[in-house]
Design a protein around this motif. Structure first.
Motif, PDB file in Angstrom:
ATOM      1  N   CYS A   1       6.703 -17.527  10.632  1.00 25.91           N
ATOM      2  CA  CYS A   1       6.246 -18.841  10.590  1.00 25.91           C
ATOM      3  C   CYS A   1       4.831 -18.954  10.348  1.00 25.91           C
ATOM      4  N   GLN A   2       4.302 -20.081  10.849  1.00 22.66           N
ATOM      5  CA  GLN A   2       2.741 -20.137  10.494  1.00 22.66           C
ATOM      6  C   GLN A   2       2.021 -20.638  11.772  1.00 22.66           C
ATOM      7  N   MET A   3       0.789 -20.467  11.724  1.00 24.24           N
ATOM      8  CA  MET A   3      -0.119 -20.704  12.990  1.00 24.24           C
ATOM      9  C   MET A   3       0.147 -22.280  13.168  1.00 24.24           C
ATOM     10  N   LEU A   4       0.608 -23.141  12.399  1.00 27.88           N
ATOM     11  CA  LEU A   4       0.369 -24.509  12.740  1.00 27.88           C
ATOM     12  C   LEU A   4       1.729 -24.706  13.313  1.00 27.88           C
ATOM     13  N   ASP A   5       2.693 -23.781  13.172  1.00 27.41           N
ATOM     14  CA  ASP A   5       4.083 -24.119  14.068  1.00 27.41           C
ATOM     15  C   ASP A   5       3.956 -23.495  15.409  1.00 27.41           C
ATOM     16  N   LEU A   6       2.641 -23.087  15.919  1.00 18.93           N
ATOM     17  CA  LEU A   6       2.389 -22.757  17.437  1.00 18.93           C
ATOM     18  C   LEU A   6       2.756 -23.681  18.517  1.00 18.93           C
ATOM     19  N   PRO A   7       2.304 -25.043  18.269  1.00 16.74           N
ATOM     20  CA  PRO A   7       2.427 -26.008  19.229  1.00 16.74           C
ATOM     21  C   PRO A   7       4.057 -26.224  19.566  1.00 16.74           C
ATOM     22  N   GLU A   8       5.054 -26.031  18.390  1.00 19.35           N
ATOM     23  CA  GLU A   8       6.470 -26.243  18.853  1.00 19.35           C
ATOM     24  C   GLU A   8       6.985 -24.945  19.307  1.00 19.35           C
ATOM     25  N   LEU A   9       6.176 -23.727  19.172  1.00 16.17           N
ATOM     26  CA  LEU A   9       6.469 -22.524  19.688  1.00 16.17           C
ATOM     27  C   LEU A   9       6.171 -22.272  21.386  1.00 16.17           C
ATOM     28  N   LEU A  10       5.435 -23.372  21.705  1.00 13.96           N
ATOM     29  CA  LEU A  10       5.145 -23.238  23.179  1.00 13.96           C
ATOM     30  C   LEU A  10       5.525 -24.434  23.922  1.00 13.96           C
ATOM     31  N   GLU A  11       5.639 -24.358  25.180  1.00 14.46           N
ATOM     32  CA  GLU A  11       6.120 -25.582  25.873  1.00 14.46           C
ATOM     33  C   GLU A  11       5.082 -26.220  26.641  1.00 14.46           C
ATOM     34  N   PRO A  12       5.429 -27.786  26.990  1.00 16.81           N
ATOM     35  CA  PRO A  12       4.503 -28.451  27.759  1.00 16.81           C
ATOM     36  C   PRO A  12       4.196 -27.781  29.059  1.00 16.81           C
ATOM     37  N   GLY A  13       2.959 -27.436  29.626  1.00 13.98           N
ATOM     38  CA  GLY A  13       2.713 -26.875  30.812  1.00 13.98           C
ATOM     39  C   GLY A  13       2.184 -25.510  30.537  1.00 13.98           C
ATOM     40  N   ASP A  14       2.434 -24.769  29.570  1.00 13.24           N
ATOM     41  CA  ASP A  14       1.675 -23.548  29.252  1.00 13.24           C
ATOM     42  C   ASP A  14       0.213 -23.646  29.103  1.00 13.24           C
ATOM     43  N   VAL A  15      -0.353 -22.461  29.322  1.00 10.21           N
ATOM     44  CA  VAL A  15      -1.606 -22.380  29.180  1.00 10.21           C
ATOM     45  C   VAL A  15      -2.184 -21.442  28.244  1.00 10.21           C
ATOM     46  N   LEU A  16      -2.833 -21.817  27.197  1.00  5.69           N
ATOM     47  CA  LEU A  16      -3.515 -20.669  26.416  1.00  5.69           C
ATOM     48  C   LEU A  16      -4.954 -20.268  26.713  1.00  5.69           C
ATOM     49  N   VAL A  17      -5.042 -18.931  26.800  1.00  8.75           N
ATOM     50  CA  VAL A  17      -6.262 -18.302  27.584  1.00  8.75           C
ATOM     51  C   VAL A  17      -7.083 -17.679  26.295  1.00  8.75           C
ATOM     52  N   PHE A  18      -8.472 -18.153  26.130  1.00  8.80           N
ATOM     53  CA  PHE A  18      -9.269 -17.652  24.997  1.00  8.80           C
ATOM     54  C   PHE A  18     -10.284 -16.823  25.513  1.00  8.80           C
ATOM     55  N   ASN A  19     -10.849 -16.196  24.558  1.00  9.59           N
ATOM     56  CA  ASN A  19     -12.096 -15.360  25.029  1.00  9.59           C
ATOM     57  C   ASN A  19     -13.225 -15.982  24.178  1.00  9.59           C
ATOM     58  N   ASP A  20     -14.155 -16.535  24.930  1.00 10.54           N
ATOM     59  CA  ASP A  20     -15.178 -17.428  24.223  1.00 10.54           C
ATOM     60  C   ASP A  20     -16.716 -16.749  24.173  1.00 10.54           C
ATOM     61  N   THR A  21     -16.397 -15.383  23.821  1.00 11.34           N
ATOM     62  CA  THR A  21     -17.604 -14.221  23.699  1.00 11.34           C
ATOM     63  C   THR A  21     -18.224 -14.865  22.019  1.00 11.34           C
ATOM     64  N   LYS A  22     -19.227 -14.668  21.873  1.00 10.48           N
ATOM     65  CA  LYS A  22     -19.928 -14.895  20.647  1.00 10.48           C
ATOM     66  C   LYS A  22     -20.588 -13.832  19.934  1.00 10.48           C
ATOM     67  N   VAL A  23     -20.191 -13.535  18.686  1.00 11.60           N
ATOM     68  CA  VAL A  23     -20.550 -12.317  17.792  1.00 11.60           C
ATOM     69  C   VAL A  23     -22.092 -12.478  17.449  1.00 11.60           C
ATOM     70  N   ILE A  24     -23.046 -11.556  17.885  1.00 13.41           N
ATOM     71  CA  ILE A  24     -24.333 -11.629  17.405  1.00 13.41           C
ATOM     72  C   ILE A  24     -24.458 -10.680  15.991  1.00 13.41           C
ATOM     73  N   PRO A  25     -25.514 -11.153  15.386  1.00 12.71           N
ATOM     74  CA  PRO A  25     -25.713 -10.303  13.973  1.00 12.71           C
ATOM     75  C   PRO A  25     -26.364  -8.842  14.548  1.00 12.71           C
ATOM     76  N   ALA A  26     -25.328  -8.034  14.790  1.00 15.60           N
ATOM     77  CA  ALA A  26     -25.664  -6.919  15.212  1.00 15.60           C
ATOM     78  C   ALA A  26     -25.993  -5.709  14.411  1.00 15.60           C
ATOM     79  N   GLN A  27     -25.917  -6.039  13.016  1.00 21.97           N
ATOM     80  CA  GLN A  27     -26.110  -5.141  11.957  1.00 21.97           C
ATOM     81  C   GLN A  27     -27.759  -5.013  11.462  1.00 21.97           C
ATOM     82  N   LEU A  28     -28.568  -3.942  11.825  1.00 23.56           N
ATOM     83  CA  LEU A  28     -29.867  -4.119  11.042  1.00 23.56           C
ATOM     84  C   LEU A  28     -30.063  -2.892  10.251  1.00 23.56           C
TER      85      LEU A  28
END
Length: 339
Positions: A39-66
């Protein structure tokens, strides 16, 4: 559990060096029971059901290479884990040329003192001055691309946006929660129209995420520690989802680690702290019903987590299918949904 069950061969040209454009055009391998579909990522809504919950990680990558100097010696530093307001544990390149007490000049008015050196080759750096360390890194640092990309090209300005999720907000990661890189405002709009909710946790991903398992017996592997948080609003969203019969869909293995760390001690509740949870087969998942994840390195803890969720043989079959069908692998690659 033997680690060689999670080994596979992959041609170099299957390693994605840039993300799909637009991000939500990435391919999606769907594993549902014994069925494996393309499939494609744009198919994801049809692959899930109303009432489902997506849980994301909201961390932010820092410019850690020096890149810096101590005298005539060139020394590279990759920040690994924060240990204080101005202190970061880092892996050094040419580490023997930097002794405890030395100062490394990273340019752009950024310098750090070496506080200690550990047996694993890391050093504790104290960043000098009064400016927040985040501002210093924005001036002198580069995005810390994974080693399988960094060995083929240098990080550039495009990576500052590409290697960051659209909702990244809590600085502290040195690697991206890559499954969430596929999400765009367009995809969020379609998910909202479908009645799929979203919630957020935080896990500051460390370099240990790329560390392969060296022992033949996976139980002998020592898992790295990462700092995480599950806020009260997310605990409430998960509880409400469960009450209405919806599914908790974890976006990425880092999200799984937070959710299952909290669930291991009882009902989902607000939490913050460090986790060293190592998930490998067999494992009973207490809260995650479905997993959206990228394709991971062989012999990695992330791949073992996928094997624990989908089952070892089904995971091996899914990866064979992805290789045969020329999916793009790793951080900038395609995705897999396991229901």
């Amino acid at each position: 559990m033997r680690v060689d069950l999670f080994d596979f061969e992959l041609a170099n040209d299957r390693i994605a060096l840039r993300p799909a454009r637009p991000r939500d055009s990435a391919r999606l391998l769907v594993v549902n029971g014994d069925a494996i579909d393309d499939c494609q990522m744009l198919d994801l809504p049809e692959l899930l059901e109303p009432g489902d919950v997506l849980v994301f990680n909201d961390t932010k990558v820092i410019p850690a290479q020096l890149e810096g100097r101590r005298g005539e010696a060139q020394i590279g530093a990759t920040l690994h884990k924060r240990e204080g307001p101005r202190e970061w544990r880092a892996f050094l390149r040419n580490a023997r040329r930097a002794r405890v007490g030395d100062t490394i000049d990273f340019g752009e008015g950024v310098a750090a003192s070496v506080i200690d050196k550990a047996a694993d080759g890391s050093a504790l750096l104290h960043f000098q001055g009064d400016e927040p360390v985040e501002l210093l890194l924005e001036r002198a640092g580069r995005m810390p691309l994974p080693p399988y990309i960094a060995s083929k090209r240098e990080a550039d300005e495009a990576d500052r946006a590409d290697y960051q999720t659209m909702f990244a907000r809590k600085e502290g990661a040195v690697a991206a929660p890559t499954a969430a890189l596929h999400f765009t405002p367009r995809l969020f709009e379609r998910l909202e129209a479908r009645g799929v909710g979203r919630a957020f946790v935080t896990l500051h991903v460390g370099l240990g995420t790329f560390q392969p398992i060296q022992s033949d017996d996976v139980t002998q592997h020592r898992m790295h520690r990462e700092w995480g948080e599950l806020p009260a609003v997310t605990a409430e969203a998960i509880t409400a989802c469960r009450a209405r019969g919806g599914r908790v869909v974890a976006v990425g293995t880092t999200t799984v680690r937070v959710l299952e760390t909290v669930a291991a001690t009882g009902p989902i509740r607000p939490w913050s702290g460090e986790t060293e949870l190592f998930i490998y087969p067999p494992c009973e998942f207490r809260v995650v019903d479905a997993l959206l994840t990228n394709f991971h390195l062989p012999r990695s803890t992330l791949l073992l987590l996928v094997g624990a969720f989908a089952g070892v043989e089904l995971t091996r079959r899914a990866y064979r299918t992805a290789v045969e069908q020329a999916y793009r692998f790793y951080s900038y690659g395609d995705a897999m949904l396991i229901v």
